[in-house]
Design a protein around this motif. Structure first.
Motif, PDB file in Angstrom:
ATOM      1  N   ALA A  44      73.114  69.706   9.790  1.00 52.66           N
ATOM      2  CA  ALA A  44      72.403  68.626   9.103  1.00 52.66           C
ATOM      3  C   ALA A  44      72.091  67.449  10.022  1.00 52.66           C
ATOM      4  CB  ALA A  44      73.221  68.151   7.907  1.00 52.66           C
ATOM      5  N   LEU A  45      72.810  67.306  11.132  1.00 47.35           N
ATOM      6  CA  LEU A  45      72.588  66.191  12.058  1.00 47.35           C
ATOM      7  C   LEU A  45      71.575  66.510  13.158  1.00 47.35           C
ATOM      8  CD1 LEU A  45      76.248  64.918  12.561  1.00 47.35           C
ATOM      9  CD2 LEU A  45      74.496  64.041  10.998  1.00 47.35           C
ATOM     10  N   ARG A  46      71.178  67.753  13.280  1.00 45.02           N
ATOM     11  CA  ARG A  46      70.327  68.169  14.401  1.00 45.02           C
ATOM     12  C   ARG A  46      68.933  67.557  14.399  1.00 45.02           C
ATOM     13  NH1 ARG A  46      71.954  74.547  14.754  1.00 45.02           N
ATOM     14  NH2 ARG A  46      74.155  74.162  15.291  1.00 45.02           N
ATOM     15  N   GLY A  47      68.409  67.207  13.262  1.00 43.79           N
ATOM     16  CA  GLY A  47      67.056  66.654  13.208  1.00 43.79           C
ATOM     17  C   GLY A  47      67.025  65.135  13.193  1.00 43.79           C
ATOM     18  N   SER A  48      68.172  64.506  13.337  1.00 38.15           N
ATOM     19  CA  SER A  48      68.270  63.047  13.236  1.00 38.15           C
ATOM     20  C   SER A  48      67.924  62.388  14.566  1.00 38.15           C
ATOM     21  CB  SER A  48      69.685  62.671  12.806  1.00 38.15           C
ATOM     22  OG  SER A  48      69.813  61.283  12.683  1.00 38.15           O
ATOM     23  N   THR A  49      66.626  62.165  14.786  1.00 38.67           N
ATOM     24  CA  THR A  49      66.174  61.648  16.085  1.00 38.67           C
ATOM     25  C   THR A  49      66.112  60.127  16.155  1.00 38.67           C
ATOM     26  OG1 THR A  49      63.873  61.871  15.393  1.00 38.67           O
ATOM     27  CG2 THR A  49      64.852  63.735  16.572  1.00 38.67           C
ATOM     28  N   GLY A  50      66.297  59.445  15.035  1.00 39.68           N
ATOM     29  CA  GLY A  50      66.320  57.985  15.037  1.00 39.68           C
ATOM     30  C   GLY A  50      64.947  57.359  14.942  1.00 39.68           C
ATOM     31  N   ALA A  51      64.945  56.033  15.035  1.00 36.80           N
ATOM     32  CA  ALA A  51      63.710  55.255  14.979  1.00 36.80           C
ATOM     33  C   ALA A  51      62.907  55.462  16.260  1.00 36.80           C
ATOM     34  CB  ALA A  51      64.051  53.775  14.797  1.00 36.80           C
ATOM     35  N   PRO A  52      61.625  55.122  16.249  1.00 36.04           N
ATOM     36  CA  PRO A  52      60.813  55.274  17.466  1.00 36.04           C
ATOM     37  C   PRO A  52      61.434  54.520  18.653  1.00 36.04           C
ATOM     38  CG  PRO A  52      59.406  54.824  15.584  1.00 36.04           C
ATOM     39  CD  PRO A  52      60.828  54.642  15.118  1.00 36.04           C
ATOM     40  N   GLY A  53      61.665  55.236  19.732  1.00 36.09           N
ATOM     41  CA  GLY A  53      62.231  54.638  20.940  1.00 36.09           C
ATOM     42  C   GLY A  53      63.721  54.383  20.890  1.00 36.09           C
ATOM     43  N   GLU A  54      64.356  54.714  19.778  1.00 33.09           N
ATOM     44  CA  GLU A  54      65.770  54.386  19.609  1.00 33.09           C
ATOM     45  C   GLU A  54      66.679  55.104  20.590  1.00 33.09           C
ATOM     46  OE1 GLU A  54      69.421  54.420  16.378  1.00 33.09           O
ATOM     47  OE2 GLU A  54      67.447  55.110  15.725  1.00 33.09           O
ATOM     48  N   MET A  55      66.464  56.392  20.798  1.00 31.25           N
ATOM     49  CA  MET A  55      67.379  57.144  21.658  1.00 31.25           C
ATOM     50  C   MET A  55      67.407  56.559  23.074  1.00 31.25           C
ATOM     51  SD  MET A  55      67.857  61.231  22.526  1.00 31.25           S
ATOM     52  CE  MET A  55      66.280  61.547  21.869  1.00 31.25           C
ATOM     53  N   ALA A  56      66.252  56.267  23.648  1.00 28.99           N
ATOM     54  CA  ALA A  56      66.207  55.689  24.999  1.00 28.99           C
ATOM     55  C   ALA A  56      66.901  54.325  25.028  1.00 28.99           C
ATOM     56  CB  ALA A  56      64.763  55.560  25.473  1.00 28.99           C
ATOM     57  N   PHE A  57      66.677  53.526  23.993  1.00 31.04           N
ATOM     58  CA  PHE A  57      67.335  52.231  23.880  1.00 31.04           C
ATOM     59  C   PHE A  57      68.854  52.406  23.829  1.00 31.04           C
ATOM     60  CE2 PHE A  57      69.376  49.108  21.137  1.00 31.04           C
ATOM     61  CZ  PHE A  57      68.977  47.903  21.686  1.00 31.04           C
ATOM     62  N   ASN A  58      69.316  53.337  23.000  1.00 29.42           N
ATOM     63  CA  ASN A  58      70.753  53.571  22.835  1.00 29.42           C
ATOM     64  C   ASN A  58      71.409  53.979  24.155  1.00 29.42           C
ATOM     65  OD1 ASN A  58      70.288  53.078  20.120  1.00 29.42           O
ATOM     66  ND2 ASN A  58      70.391  55.222  19.524  1.00 29.42           N
ATOM     67  N   ILE A  59      70.751  54.861  24.895  1.00 31.46           N
ATOM     68  CA  ILE A  59      71.285  55.319  26.180  1.00 31.46           C
ATOM     69  C   ILE A  59      71.353  54.149  27.166  1.00 31.46           C
ATOM     70  CG2 ILE A  59      70.814  56.794  28.182  1.00 31.46           C
ATOM     71  CD1 ILE A  59      69.549  58.796  26.100  1.00 31.46           C
ATOM     72  N   ASP A  60      70.304  53.342  27.202  1.00 29.01           N
ATOM     73  CA  ASP A  60      70.256  52.193  28.099  1.00 29.01           C
ATOM     74  C   ASP A  60      71.364  51.187  27.770  1.00 29.01           C
ATOM     75  OD1 ASP A  60      69.008  50.481  30.150  1.00 29.01           O
ATOM     76  OD2 ASP A  60      68.386  49.254  28.445  1.00 29.01           O
ATOM     77  N   VAL A  61      71.496  50.855  26.503  1.00 30.33           N
ATOM     78  CA  VAL A  61      72.519  49.887  26.087  1.00 30.33           C
ATOM     79  C   VAL A  61      73.914  50.442  26.346  1.00 30.33           C
ATOM     80  CG1 VAL A  61      73.514  48.656  24.111  1.00 30.33           C
ATOM     81  CG2 VAL A  61      71.039  48.704  24.440  1.00 30.33           C
ATOM     82  N   ARG A  62      74.122  51.727  26.059  1.00 33.17           N
ATOM     83  CA  ARG A  62      75.431  52.337  26.326  1.00 33.17           C
ATOM     84  C   ARG A  62      75.822  52.154  27.789  1.00 33.17           C
ATOM     85  NH1 ARG A  62      75.577  58.598  26.139  1.00 33.17           N
ATOM     86  NH2 ARG A  62      74.357  58.172  28.007  1.00 33.17           N
ATOM     87  N   GLY A  63      74.902  52.423  28.698  1.00 33.61           N
ATOM     88  CA  GLY A  63      75.191  52.281  30.120  1.00 33.61           C
ATOM     89  C   GLY A  63      75.511  50.848  30.514  1.00 33.61           C
ATOM     90  N   LYS A  64      74.772  49.912  29.957  1.00 30.09           N
ATOM     91  CA  LYS A  64      75.002  48.497  30.274  1.00 30.09           C
ATOM     92  C   LYS A  64      76.343  48.011  29.732  1.00 30.09           C
ATOM     93  CE  LYS A  64      70.135  47.345  30.678  1.00 30.09           C
ATOM     94  NZ  LYS A  64      68.952  46.766  30.036  1.00 30.09           N
ATOM     95  N   VAL A  65      76.655  48.383  28.494  1.00 32.67           N
ATOM     96  CA  VAL A  65      77.939  47.978  27.904  1.00 32.67           C
ATOM     97  C   VAL A  65      79.086  48.638  28.669  1.00 32.67           C
ATOM     98  CG1 VAL A  65      79.383  48.100  25.828  1.00 32.67           C
ATOM     99  CG2 VAL A  65      76.959  47.506  25.627  1.00 32.67           C
ATOM    100  N   ALA A  66      78.927  49.906  29.023  1.00 28.00           N
ATOM    101  CA  ALA A  66      79.968  50.609  29.784  1.00 28.00           C
ATOM    102  C   ALA A  66      80.224  49.915  31.117  1.00 28.00           C
ATOM    103  CB  ALA A  66      79.567  52.067  30.007  1.00 28.00           C
ATOM    104  N   SER A  67      79.177  49.538  31.806  1.00 30.03           N
ATOM    105  CA  SER A  67      79.326  48.848  33.100  1.00 30.03           C
ATOM    106  C   SER A  67      80.066  47.526  32.944  1.00 30.03           C
ATOM    107  CB  SER A  67      77.958  48.592  33.736  1.00 30.03           C
ATOM    108  OG  SER A  67      77.366  49.802  34.122  1.00 30.03           O
ATOM    109  N   LEU A  68      79.701  46.771  31.922  1.00 27.04           N
ATOM    110  CA  LEU A  68      80.374  45.489  31.682  1.00 27.04           C
ATOM    111  C   LEU A  68      81.859  45.683  31.386  1.00 27.04           C
ATOM    112  CD1 LEU A  68      77.688  43.654  29.515  1.00 27.04           C
ATOM    113  CD2 LEU A  68      78.477  42.981  31.785  1.00 27.04           C
TER     114      LEU A  68
END
Length: 87
Positions: A20-44
């Motif tokens: 049921a979770l396989r088609g959950s792609t998020g809002a437009p541009g969300e996945m790229a945003f999430n990956i970017d923010v994850r990396g920045k928060v992880a670095s901090l």
């Protein structure tokens, strides 16, 4: 050392064991945003001495995630609203 897990919402969701979770792609541009923010928060957090593990939307399938007692588990997401006006 304090252990923190950070998930980029929707990343690799097509591979989740929960069908049921396989088609959950998020809002437009969300996945790229999430990956970017994850990396920045992880670095901090790493620069402040935290032990950080970065994961994707299949965290529920990863024993490193499910078998670790995290001090915090952060899942990055956003919502987007687009307004279209006729001119």
């Amino acid at each position: 050392m304090t252990k923190v897990c950070i998930q980029a919402g929707h990343q690799n969701c097509q591979n989740n064991s929960i069908v049921a979770l396989r088609g959950s792609t998020g809002a437009p541009g969300e996945m790229a945003f999430n990956i970017d923010v994850r990396g920045k928060v992880a670095s901090l957090l790493k620069s402040r001495g935290f032990e950080v593990f970065e994961t994707d939307a299949c965290a529920n399938d990863n024993p490193t995630v499910t078998k670790t007692d995290w001090a915090a588990f952060i899942s990055i997401h956003y919502d987007a609203v687009f307004i279209v006006t006729g001119k």
